[in-house]
Design a protein around this motif. Structure first.
Motif, PDB file in Angstrom:
ATOM      1  N   GLU A 108       0.796  -1.141   0.005  1.00 15.36           N
ATOM      2  CA  GLU A 108       0.160  -0.071  -0.045  1.00 15.36           C
ATOM      3  C   GLU A 108       0.940   1.377  -0.190  1.00 15.36           C
ATOM      4  O   GLU A 108       0.748   2.277  -0.787  1.00 15.36           O
ATOM      5  CB  GLU A 108      -0.886  -0.226   1.275  1.00 15.36           C
ATOM      6  N   MET A 109       1.839   1.153   0.731  1.00 11.97           N
ATOM      7  CA  MET A 109       2.819   2.429   0.897  1.00 11.97           C
ATOM      8  C   MET A 109       3.514   2.653  -0.498  1.00 11.97           C
ATOM      9  O   MET A 109       3.777   3.746  -1.155  1.00 11.97           O
ATOM     10  CB  MET A 109       3.865   2.389   1.969  1.00 11.97           C
ATOM     11  N   ALA A 110       3.763   1.536  -1.226  1.00 15.26           N
ATOM     12  CA  ALA A 110       4.350   1.629  -2.533  1.00 15.26           C
ATOM     13  C   ALA A 110       3.307   2.268  -3.782  1.00 15.26           C
ATOM     14  O   ALA A 110       3.817   3.090  -4.673  1.00 15.26           O
ATOM     15  CB  ALA A 110       4.935   0.388  -3.228  1.00 15.26           C
ATOM     16  N   GLU A 111       2.467   1.935  -3.532  1.00 13.36           N
ATOM     17  CA  GLU A 111       1.196   2.479  -4.206  1.00 13.36           C
ATOM     18  C   GLU A 111       0.777   3.826  -4.239  1.00 13.36           C
ATOM     19  O   GLU A 111       0.747   4.672  -4.850  1.00 13.36           O
ATOM     20  CB  GLU A 111      -0.153   1.635  -4.162  1.00 13.36           C
ATOM     21  N   ALA A 125       1.397   7.008  -6.409  1.00 12.58           N
ATOM     22  CA  ALA A 125       0.225   8.048  -6.677  1.00 12.58           C
ATOM     23  C   ALA A 125       0.887   9.550  -6.415  1.00 12.58           C
ATOM     24  O   ALA A 125       0.296  10.434  -7.333  1.00 12.58           O
ATOM     25  CB  ALA A 125      -0.826   7.736  -5.638  1.00 12.58           C
ATOM     26  N   VAL A 126       1.552   9.673  -5.114  1.00 12.81           N
ATOM     27  CA  VAL A 126       1.855  11.050  -4.940  1.00 12.81           C
ATOM     28  C   VAL A 126       3.050  11.538  -5.687  1.00 12.81           C
ATOM     29  O   VAL A 126       3.196  12.663  -5.842  1.00 12.81           O
ATOM     30  CB  VAL A 126       2.129  11.292  -3.314  1.00 12.81           C
ATOM     31  N   THR A 127       3.758  10.743  -6.371  1.00 15.18           N
ATOM     32  CA  THR A 127       4.669  11.079  -7.289  1.00 15.18           C
ATOM     33  C   THR A 127       4.469  11.549  -8.633  1.00 15.18           C
ATOM     34  O   THR A 127       4.873  12.375  -9.051  1.00 15.18           O
ATOM     35  CB  THR A 127       5.875   9.737  -7.344  1.00 15.18           C
ATOM     36  N   ILE A 143       9.213   9.512   4.363  1.00 12.99           N
ATOM     37  CA  ILE A 143       8.783   8.623   5.397  1.00 12.99           C
ATOM     38  C   ILE A 143       8.625   6.887   4.576  1.00 12.99           C
ATOM     39  O   ILE A 143       9.201   6.152   5.286  1.00 12.99           O
ATOM     40  CB  ILE A 143       7.346   8.984   6.047  1.00 12.99           C
ATOM     41  N   ILE A 144       7.953   7.220   3.715  1.00 14.51           N
ATOM     42  CA  ILE A 144       7.895   5.900   2.712  1.00 14.51           C
ATOM     43  C   ILE A 144       9.134   5.170   2.311  1.00 14.51           C
ATOM     44  O   ILE A 144       9.416   4.196   2.390  1.00 14.51           O
ATOM     45  CB  ILE A 144       6.816   6.160   1.422  1.00 14.51           C
ATOM     46  N   ASP A 145      10.102   6.143   1.823  1.00  7.10           N
ATOM     47  CA  ASP A 145      11.421   5.746   1.634  1.00  7.10           C
ATOM     48  C   ASP A 145      12.196   5.020   2.738  1.00  7.10           C
ATOM     49  O   ASP A 145      12.695   4.014   2.350  1.00  7.10           O
ATOM     50  CB  ASP A 145      12.238   6.795   1.186  1.00  7.10           C
ATOM     51  N   LEU A 153      13.742  -0.204   5.501  1.00  7.92           N
ATOM     52  CA  LEU A 153      13.419  -1.081   6.637  1.00  7.92           C
ATOM     53  C   LEU A 153      13.036  -2.234   6.061  1.00  7.92           C
ATOM     54  O   LEU A 153      13.295  -3.464   6.650  1.00  7.92           O
ATOM     55  CB  LEU A 153      12.701  -0.477   7.875  1.00  7.92           C
ATOM     56  N   TYR A 154      12.052  -2.410   5.303  1.00  3.84           N
ATOM     57  CA  TYR A 154      11.312  -3.528   4.801  1.00  3.84           C
ATOM     58  C   TYR A 154      12.361  -4.227   4.093  1.00  3.84           C
ATOM     59  O   TYR A 154      12.469  -5.392   4.264  1.00  3.84           O
ATOM     60  CB  TYR A 154       9.967  -3.104   3.866  1.00  3.84           C
TER      61      TYR A 154
END
Length: 182
Positions: free
Chosen positions: A32-35, A39-41, A94-96, A101-102
């Motif tokens: 979900e964070m990748a999606e 979207a925001v990019t 934050i997503i990066d 970490l993932y």
């Protein structure tokens, strides 16, 4: 004292990672964070609106509700937390951090395969699998960069490793050997 972007990204990214891991939804939150990042990019106006100090909290909340409706409860809660603490301007960082970490947790690496001609997806996947196997990783995501000056072969850059299998590099080594012998 104000926090830097890096500190904010580190704290919030680690918090999201820990929460998703504890809730046993790490893979779902990652997807979900990748999606969300895509979207925001593609549409940076989303972040501008949600971090606009002039827009009312009620208006921001209605925009966020429309965006987050298909996300899991964990991601919705996190996005609402960012809205509440006015951290939407730092969302991509934050997503990066979360993705870093993932990737470390799942033994995944990203890198660049530089070639003289474009590789297809299958070739990139096979190259990534080969590298992953050699360096005890579960997966390597590769991006292809075309540079005709390497003549042929591949220059692979993953994390701090560079493997130069280019024809240009091999010719340079042969030339150095010939010069050394004379």
């Amino acid at each position: 004292m104000a926090l830097s972007r890096e500190e904010i990204a580190a704290r919030y990214g680690a918090a999201l990672f820990g929460y998703a891991q504890d809730s046993k939804v790490l893979d779902t939150v990652y997807e979900e964070m990748a999606e969300l990042k895509k979207a925001v990019t593609a549409n940076p106006k989303i972040i501008s609106v949600l971090s606009d100090p002039i827009l009312s909290s009620k208006d921001k909340k209605s925009v966020l509700t429309a965006i987050e409706k298909d996300f899991s409860d964990e991601v919705q809660g996190f996005l609402n937390l960012l809205l509440e603490y006015n951290r939407f301007g730092d969302l991509v960082d934050i997503i990066d951090r979360f993705v870093l970490l993932y990737d470390n947790e799942k033994k995944i690496a990203s890198g660049i395969a530089t070639t003289a001609i474009k590789l297809d997806d299958d070739q990139l996947k096979r190259l990534g699998k080969s590298f992953a196997k050699k360096y005890n990783l579960n997966n390597v995501r590769l991006e292809n960069k075309v540079d005709p000056s390497i003549l042929g072969g591949v220059v692979l850059q993953v994390k701090d490793r560079v493997i130069d299998g280019s024809v240009k590099n091999k010719l340079k080594k042969i030339r150095a050997q010939i010069i050394d012998k004379n």
